[in-house]
Design a protein around this motif. Structure first.
Motif, mmCIF file in Angstrom:
data_model
loop_
_atom_site.group_PDB
_atom_site.id
_atom_site.type_symbol
_atom_site.label_atom_id
_atom_site.label_comp_id
_atom_site.label_asym_id
_atom_site.label_seq_id
_atom_site.Cartn_x
_atom_site.Cartn_y
_atom_site.Cartn_z
ATOM 1 N N GLY A 368 0.837 -1.187 0.000
ATOM 2 C CA GLY A 368 0.000 0.000 0.000
ATOM 3 C C GLY A 368 0.871 1.235 0.000
ATOM 4 N N THR A 369 0.229 2.392 -0.051
ATOM 5 C CA THR A 369 0.965 3.641 -0.191
ATOM 6 C C THR A 369 0.218 4.769 0.494
ATOM 7 N N TRP A 370 0.881 5.916 0.623
ATOM 8 C CA TRP A 370 0.321 7.099 1.266
ATOM 9 C C TRP A 370 0.102 8.214 0.244
ATOM 10 N N VAL A 371 -0.949 8.997 0.463
ATOM 11 C CA VAL A 371 -1.142 10.246 -0.266
ATOM 12 C C VAL A 371 -1.492 11.332 0.740
ATOM 13 N N ALA A 372 -1.210 12.586 0.332
ATOM 14 C CA ALA A 372 -1.474 13.723 1.222
ATOM 15 C C ALA A 372 -2.736 14.469 0.851
ATOM 16 N N HIS A 373 -3.322 14.139 -0.313
ATOM 17 C CA HIS A 373 -4.494 14.888 -0.778
ATOM 18 C C HIS A 373 -5.509 13.928 -1.376
ATOM 19 N N PRO A 374 -6.794 14.133 -1.088
ATOM 20 C CA PRO A 374 -7.813 13.213 -1.615
ATOM 21 C C PRO A 374 -7.802 13.076 -3.132
ATOM 22 N N ALA A 375 -7.383 14.127 -3.847
ATOM 23 C CA ALA A 375 -7.381 14.062 -5.303
ATOM 24 C C ALA A 375 -6.417 13.025 -5.848
ATOM 25 N N LEU A 376 -5.455 12.591 -5.053
ATOM 26 C CA LEU A 376 -4.486 11.588 -5.506
ATOM 27 C C LEU A 376 -4.949 10.160 -5.243
ATOM 28 N N ILE A 377 -6.028 9.993 -4.493
ATOM 29 C CA ILE A 377 -6.488 8.645 -4.152
ATOM 30 C C ILE A 377 -6.849 7.833 -5.392
ATOM 31 N N PRO A 378 -7.639 8.371 -6.340
ATOM 32 C CA PRO A 378 -7.975 7.559 -7.520
ATOM 33 C C PRO A 378 -6.753 7.122 -8.313
ATOM 34 N N HIS A 446 3.115 23.745 -4.303
ATOM 35 C CA HIS A 446 2.336 22.594 -4.750
ATOM 36 C C HIS A 446 2.766 21.275 -4.107
ATOM 37 N N LEU A 447 3.423 21.367 -2.952
ATOM 38 C CA LEU A 447 3.726 20.193 -2.139
ATOM 39 C C LEU A 447 3.152 20.428 -0.745
ATOM 40 N N MET A 448 2.635 19.373 -0.140
ATOM 41 C CA MET A 448 2.125 19.481 1.226
ATOM 42 C C MET A 448 3.290 19.205 2.173
ATOM 43 N N GLU A 449 3.789 20.262 2.764
ATOM 44 C CA GLU A 449 4.973 20.157 3.621
ATOM 45 C C GLU A 449 4.527 19.931 5.065
ATOM 46 N N ASP A 450 5.283 19.073 5.765
ATOM 47 C CA ASP A 450 5.054 18.886 7.194
ATOM 48 C C ASP A 450 6.393 18.993 7.903
ATOM 49 N N ALA A 451 6.426 18.616 9.172
ATOM 50 C CA ALA A 451 7.651 18.806 9.949
ATOM 51 C C ALA A 451 8.827 18.048 9.355
ATOM 52 N N ALA A 452 8.577 16.888 8.742
ATOM 53 C CA ALA A 452 9.665 16.078 8.210
ATOM 54 C C ALA A 452 10.406 16.795 7.091
ATOM 55 N N THR A 453 9.670 17.410 6.169
ATOM 56 C CA THR A 453 10.339 18.071 5.057
ATOM 57 C C THR A 453 11.024 19.359 5.513
ATOM 58 N N ALA A 454 10.430 20.040 6.483
ATOM 59 C CA ALA A 454 11.110 21.198 7.050
ATOM 60 C C ALA A 454 12.402 20.784 7.750
ATOM 61 N N GLU A 455 12.391 19.612 8.383
ATOM 62 C CA GLU A 455 13.602 19.121 9.045
ATOM 63 C C GLU A 455 14.714 18.820 8.036
ATOM 64 N N ILE A 456 14.348 18.268 6.877
ATOM 65 C CA ILE A 456 15.360 18.040 5.844
ATOM 66 C C ILE A 456 16.024 19.365 5.478
ATOM 67 N N ALA A 457 15.201 20.373 5.211
ATOM 68 C CA ALA A 457 15.725 21.673 4.816
ATOM 69 C C ALA A 457 16.640 22.248 5.888
ATOM 70 N N ARG A 458 16.189 22.212 7.128
ATOM 71 C CA ARG A 458 16.971 22.792 8.220
ATOM 72 C C ARG A 458 18.268 22.039 8.467
ATOM 73 N N ALA A 459 18.210 20.684 8.463
ATOM 74 C CA ALA A 459 19.404 19.889 8.719
ATOM 75 C C ALA A 459 20.406 20.006 7.580
ATOM 76 N N GLN A 460 19.920 20.060 6.341
ATOM 77 C CA GLN A 460 20.846 20.236 5.221
ATOM 78 C C GLN A 460 21.567 21.568 5.313
ATOM 79 N N LEU A 461 20.851 22.634 5.595
ATOM 80 C CA LEU A 461 21.497 23.937 5.719
ATOM 81 C C LEU A 461 22.590 23.900 6.778
ATOM 82 N N TRP A 462 22.273 23.330 7.937
ATOM 83 C CA TRP A 462 23.274 23.259 9.011
ATOM 84 C C TRP A 462 24.500 22.473 8.542
#
Length: 540
Positions: A368-378, A446-462
């Motif tokens: 199975g898989t994950w989606v962040a928006h109902p429009a991607l379910i179909p 056009h991406l649904m960002e959450d804490a995980a993607t913000a963490e990538i950005a912050r950790a890469q910068l550091w």
């Protein structure tokens, strides 16, 4: 001592709620507080021991050690054992939608047509006291069939239960505290608050319908942390009069250390575990954080770190092989795209990327898989239906997969572009500003960002900046510009003007605060363990 004895000895004593909201007494009556206090008193010492073990292991990695498969658990990896069968409600999980726990989201997700809905108290929820209690109230009302929401001139109501997605709740990770609940003067574990309060109110009702409760367990780093969850869930079951193993769990493999302990984590939870999930974004963040002092493992900009990279493909395929060998489901990762309504060409390109990603997952053997928006379910359902006619792919053994330590640690070739550097700055600031303002799930480009993607950005910068400032060969952008703190300063100074109309930016009033936080965190000598730890002290 049995937890029930703890509760009987000290029913509600020593519990302090540091903030009050209208109606919270109905959600936190004395019996619920006593229940939560019992969990804290029984498990807080072990939680702190596990967090100390994390820190000690990270110190070893910072000193030059590399993650590896454990010698002391080789017998578990070699053993012939399987996990308990998944219940009927979790046999087919081909499309799962995830999102925060506000009432509108809960209704839309349960009505979405997905097989499951992961109601997320963690990475997509800013843990303000209001958000947490609103989420608990919304889930309780939904389970009772009473949840409605009026907004924007529209009334949202739940479909009949038979048509709803199966509910799975993700509590916050072991590293997080709940500062609004003090037990004997100590902050309570956010994990035990989220899972415990949900179970207290809803476990019996869900068990009566053969719907769990079901949980997603985040951010684990070892089998010992999984075993702590096993003991906590068993204690909750015993206190609520549920049979052992009634509550099922799926574990997110979203840290690099956990990738070396998949068998062990399954084994620690084998009476209740339903599967493992490729939490890809947190996993990338964890790879950066774990190997932050290893110059040979610096990752290029996020857009180049796709699941086709050898180290991520090895992680995904090892998860499939491990799960199917043990009779557990192997769940794929998140499609973060959201519809691009004003650009048909860009929208088609985004959907093509989603299709390719889901085709990769189902072809590899994911269940199975994950989606962040109902429009991607179909779209996701179409791809999985075409390649997975049965409810899952447990039969796909992937005996061709042989993953060694170096496969999971394979360096990635790539570049850092100016656009990639500035995008990291923008995503981190915009997400952090929204999070501080109470919004944990933010659409950005056009991406649904959450804490995980913000963490990538912050950790890469550091990491990029500190490797350019450590006396070694400095890093540079692909155009030759040095990656240094002057480059960061220019990006931060120019960011407000690039954001455009402040009214269109969630959390606009806290952008300056977010810029200051990112500046301080990036200049710090040590990489902060999680962005949300210092940020949590700034909310409520």
């Amino acid at each position: 001592m049995p937890m029930s004895a703890v509760l009987q000895d000290r029913p509600g004593e020593g519990v302090e709620i540091t903030r009050r909201l209208p109606g919270q007494d109905a959600l936190l009556p004395p019996a619920a507080l006593a229940f939560l206090a019992g969990l804290h008193r029984r498990f807080e010492g072990e939680r702190q021991a596990r967090l100390a073990a994390r820190r000690a292991r990270q110190q070893a990695f910072d000193a030059g050690a590399l993650p590896d498969f454990r010698a002391d658990t080789a017998h578990i990896r070699a053993g012939d054992w399987t996990v308990a069968p998944a219940p009927a409600a979790l046999q087919d999980r081909r499309v799962e939608i995830t999102g925060p726990v506000d009432p509108k989201m809960v209704i839309n997700a349960l009505n979405s047509g997905a097989n499951c809905y992961m109601a997320d108290f963690e990475d997509s929820t800013s843990p303000t006291w209001t958000n947490l209690l609103t989420g608990q109230q919304a889930l309780r009302a939904a389970i009772n069939g009473a949840l409605v929401f009026d907004g924007g001139g529209k009334r949202y109501e739940l479909r009949p239960q038979a048509e709803q997605a199966v509910l799975i709740v993700r509590p916050r990770g072991w590293h997080l505290d709940e500062k609004h609940v003090l037990v004997d003067g100590e902050r309570m574990s956010a994990s035990l608050f989220d899972a415990g309060l949900f179970a207290f109110h809803n476990a019996r009702a869900l068990a009566g319908r053969d719907r769990g409760p079901y949980f997603y367990l985040p951010k684990l780093e070892s089998m010992e942390e999984a075993a702590l969850w096993e003991r906590a869930l068993s204690a909750i079951e015993a206190e609520l009069g549920l049979p052992h193993g009634q509550m099922k769990a799926t574990v997110l493999i979203e840290t690099l250390p956990a990738a070396f302990e998949m068998d062990e984590i399954l084994f620690a939870l084998k009476d209740r575990i339903a599967g493992l999930n490729c939490g890809r974004w947190d996993y990338i963040f964890s790879c950066i954080k774990t190997l932050r002092r290893h110059r040979g493992h610096v990752l290029p900009e996020r857009g180049q770190v796709t699941m086709t990279q050898p180290f991520l493909r090895a992680y995904s395929e090892l998860l499939i092989r491990t799960c199917h060998r043990r009779g557990a489901h192997a769940m794929g990762g998140m499609a973060a795209q959201i519809p691009i309504r004003d650009d048909a060409e860009a929208n088609a390109a985004a959907l093509a990327r989603v299709r390719a990603d889901k085709l990769r997952e189902v072809t590899a053997g994911h269940d199975g898989t994950w989606v962040a928006h109902p429009a991607l379910i179909p779209l996701a359902r179409e791809v999985f239906d075409a390649r997975m006619p049965g409810p899952n792919q447990l039969r796909v053994a992937r005996e061709d997969v042989h993953v060694e330590r170096d496969d999971l640690l394979k360096p990635v070739l790539g570049t850092i572009t100016r656009a990639g550097f500035e995008n990291n700055v923008e995503v981190c600031v915009r997400y952090l500003a929204a999070w501080l303002d109470g919004n944990g799930c933010v659409p950005i480009h056009h991406l649904m960002e959450d804490a995980a993607t913000a963490e990538i950005a912050r950790a890469q910068l550091w990491q990029w900046l500190h490797f350019s400032d450590d006396g070694g060969e400095p890093l540079s952008l692909d155009d030759g510009t040095p990656v240094d703190f002057a480059l960061l300063e220019r990006a931060l100074i120019g960011l407000p003007s690039r954001l455009g109309d402040p009214r269109s930016v969630p959390g606009a009033a806290r952008v300056a605060e977010a810029i200051g936080m990112l500046d301080r965190l990036t200049h710090a000598e040590e990489l902060a363990e999680f962005l949300t730890l210092p940020a949590y002290e700034r909310i409520d």
